[in-house]
Design an enzyme around this catalytic site. Structure first.
Site, short mmCIF file in Angstrom:
data_model
loop_
_atom_site.label_atom_id
_atom_site.label_comp_id
_atom_site.label_asym_id
_atom_site.label_seq_id
_atom_site.Cartn_x
_atom_site.Cartn_y
_atom_site.Cartn_z
N ALA A 1 24.77 35.19 -25.09
CA ALA A 1 25.63 35.23 -26.27
C ALA A 1 27.07 35.14 -25.80
CB ALA A 1 25.39 36.53 -27.02
N GLU B 1 16.53 34.74 -23.79
CA GLU B 1 15.79 35.08 -25.02
C GLU B 1 15.51 33.84 -25.86
OE1 GLU B 1 18.73 38.06 -26.04
OE2 GLU B 1 17.23 39.65 -25.90
N GLU C 1 22.57 41.85 -19.69
CA GLU C 1 23.36 42.61 -20.68
C GLU C 1 23.77 43.99 -20.17
OE1 GLU C 1 20.57 40.96 -21.29
OE2 GLU C 1 20.65 39.93 -23.22
N1 CO8 Z 1 30.07 34.21 -22.96
C1 CO8 Z 1 31.28 33.62 -22.99
N2 CO8 Z 1 31.75 32.87 -21.99
C2 CO8 Z 1 30.94 32.69 -20.92
C3 CO8 Z 1 29.67 33.27 -20.82
C4 CO8 Z 1 29.23 34.07 -21.91
N3 CO8 Z 1 28.02 34.62 -21.95
N4 CO8 Z 1 29.11 32.94 -19.63
C5 CO8 Z 1 30.02 32.15 -19.02
N5 CO8 Z 1 31.13 32.01 -19.77
C6 CO8 Z 1 32.34 31.25 -19.46
C7 CO8 Z 1 33.19 31.96 -18.42
O1 CO8 Z 1 34.01 32.96 -19.03
C8 CO8 Z 1 33.98 30.82 -17.87
O2 CO8 Z 1 35.01 30.49 -18.77
P1 CO8 Z 1 36.54 30.25 -18.23
O3 CO8 Z 1 36.41 29.00 -17.39
O4 CO8 Z 1 37.33 30.06 -19.47
O5 CO8 Z 1 36.90 31.44 -17.43
C9 CO8 Z 1 33.00 29.65 -17.89
O6 CO8 Z 1 32.00 30.01 -18.84
C10 CO8 Z 1 32.32 29.41 -16.54
O7 CO8 Z 1 31.76 30.64 -16.12
P2 CO8 Z 1 32.10 31.32 -14.68
O8 CO8 Z 1 33.43 30.89 -14.20
O9 CO8 Z 1 31.86 32.78 -14.81
O10 CO8 Z 1 30.97 30.63 -13.81
P3 CO8 Z 1 30.27 31.23 -12.48
O11 CO8 Z 1 29.46 30.11 -11.92
O12 CO8 Z 1 31.28 31.89 -11.62
O13 CO8 Z 1 29.29 32.39 -13.01
C11 CO8 Z 1 27.60 33.32 -14.47
C12 CO8 Z 1 28.21 32.05 -13.82
C13 CO8 Z 1 26.98 34.18 -13.37
C14 CO8 Z 1 26.56 32.86 -15.43
C15 CO8 Z 1 28.74 34.11 -15.17
O14 CO8 Z 1 29.45 33.23 -16.03
C16 CO8 Z 1 28.22 35.22 -16.06
O15 CO8 Z 1 27.89 36.27 -15.54
N6 CO8 Z 1 28.18 35.00 -17.37
C17 CO8 Z 1 27.76 36.03 -18.32
C18 CO8 Z 1 26.26 36.23 -18.32
C19 CO8 Z 1 25.88 37.34 -19.26
O16 CO8 Z 1 26.27 38.48 -19.11
N7 CO8 Z 1 25.10 36.99 -20.30
C20 CO8 Z 1 24.67 37.95 -21.31
C21 CO8 Z 1 25.60 37.94 -22.46
S1 CO8 Z 1 25.24 39.17 -23.67
C22 CO8 Z 1 23.91 38.56 -24.51
O17 CO8 Z 1 23.45 37.49 -24.30
C23 CO8 Z 1 23.36 39.46 -25.57
C24 CO8 Z 1 22.37 38.77 -26.47
C25 CO8 Z 1 22.20 39.64 -27.67
C26 CO8 Z 1 21.53 38.95 -28.81
C27 CO8 Z 1 21.81 37.51 -29.03
C28 CO8 Z 1 22.89 37.27 -29.99
C29 CO8 Z 1 23.36 35.84 -30.03
#
Ligand code: CO8
Length: 259
Positions: A67, A113, A133
């Site tokens: 998300a 999911e 999460e």
């Molecule tokens: N949300 C928003 N932006 C994101 C997300 C995300 N989940 N994941 C990545 N991005 C963005 C980053 O902020 C970044 O943006 P910017 O260039 O503007 O800084 C861009 O995408 C590229 O990401 P990274 O630079 O972080 O790329 P890396 O290769 O260094 O890392 C990762 C990749 C490991 C995937 C890292 O981006 C990460 O940890 N992302 C978050 C993963 C996460 O925590 N996901 C769970 C989110 S919560 C959730 O899903 C709850 C669901 C609940 C119900 C569903 C409702 C819809």
């Protein structure tokens, strides 16, 4: 239908539709608008008689990284309640036609999911699955604590949900989360191949069978067996059943019409 965050190709191949999540700069993070487009497109494809199987994919780097954290960050509990995003997820789950997730790269949080909400997962060697999460102070909310243990068993699900650590495609295959692993260059092609096998069959019995397998998750065994039986009987109301069985007896290829 106009879409901004996904690309929809209703006739990607014969009887096969493709939906591509398309926020590459955000690793296809699932914002509310994207989820709304996905819900509406699936609804439209579900009632399009030409479509028999739907594939959802992202890009090589990410299926979806969850998300949209930036969109959620400042929300309080009442905001989240009012947004009621889970009605969107419920609607996606109600899709009658089979959905294949073609996953490469990250399938995390809501992305994992979403893949699990699909009926089958074809993954590239680079795929990574996770429910991270917990690392941002929340927990899975769109089925992660329910579908994951049913798919991979309690031990691994607990480990993934409580540590937030990812698993690679190999581990996901061993655990039963995904259907196959293929080289990254061909993961979409392989998903289409699987879709073609299903699209060649009676769309009526395919939909009834999907519904019935899903019931095995949702009800106890006895209720599910009754449900299966009812859908089995219903197949006999279709012309496709007559055609399929006649073709077998006559040693020819069946021609299914979805009637
Ligand atoms: N949300 C928003 N932006 C994101 C997300 C995300 N989940 N994941 C990545 N991005 C963005 C980053 O902020 C970044 O943006 P910017 O260039 O503007 O800084 C861009 O995408 C590229 O990401 P990274 O630079 O972080 O790329 P890396 O290769 O260094 O890392 C990762 C990749 C490991 C995937 C890292 O981006 C990460 O940890 N992302 C978050 C993963 C996460 O925590 N996901 C769970 C989110 S919560 C959730 O899903 C709850 C669901 C609940 C119900 C569903 C409702 C819809």
């Amino acid at each position: 239908m106009e879409t901004k965050f996904i690309i929809v190709e209703p006739a990607y191949a014969t009887h096969i539709a493709l939906i591509r999540l398309n926020r590459p700069n955000e690793l296809n993070a699932l914002n509310l608008e994207l989820m709304g487009e996905l819900r509406d497109s699936l609804k439209a494809l579900d009632s399009n008689d030409e479509v028999r199987v739907i594939i959802i994919t992202g890009n090589e780097r990410a299926f979806a990284a969850g998300a949209d954290i930036k969109q959620m960050a400042d929300k309080n509990v009442i905001d989240v309640l009012k947004i009621d995003q889970f009605s969107t997820w419920d609607q996606i789950k109600r899709t009658k036609k089979p959905i294949i997730a073609a996953v490469s790269g990250f399938a995390l949080g809501g992305g994992c999911e979403l893949a699990m909400t699909c009926d089958m997962i074809v993954a590239s060697e680079t795929a990574q699955f996770g429910q991270p999460e917990i690392k941002i102070g929340i927990m899975p909310g769109a089925g992660g604590t329910q579908r994951l243990p049913r798919a991979v068993g309690k031990a691994l699900a607990m480990e993934m949900v409580l540590t937030g650590n990812f698993i690679n495609a190999e581990r996901a295959l061993k655990a039963g989360l995904i259907n196959k692993i293929v080289p990254v260059e061909v993961y979409l092609k392989e998903a289409v191949k699987l879709a073609k096998d299903i699209a060649a069959l009676s769309p009526i019995s395919v939909q009834l069978a999907k519904e019935s397998v899903n019931k095995s998750y949702e009800q106890n065994l006895q209720e599910s067996l009754y449900f299966e039986r009812k859908n089995f009987y219903m197949c006999f109301a279709s012309e496709d059943q007559k055609e399929g069985m006649a073709a077998f007896v006559e040693k020819r290829k069946p021609e299914f019409k979805g009637k």
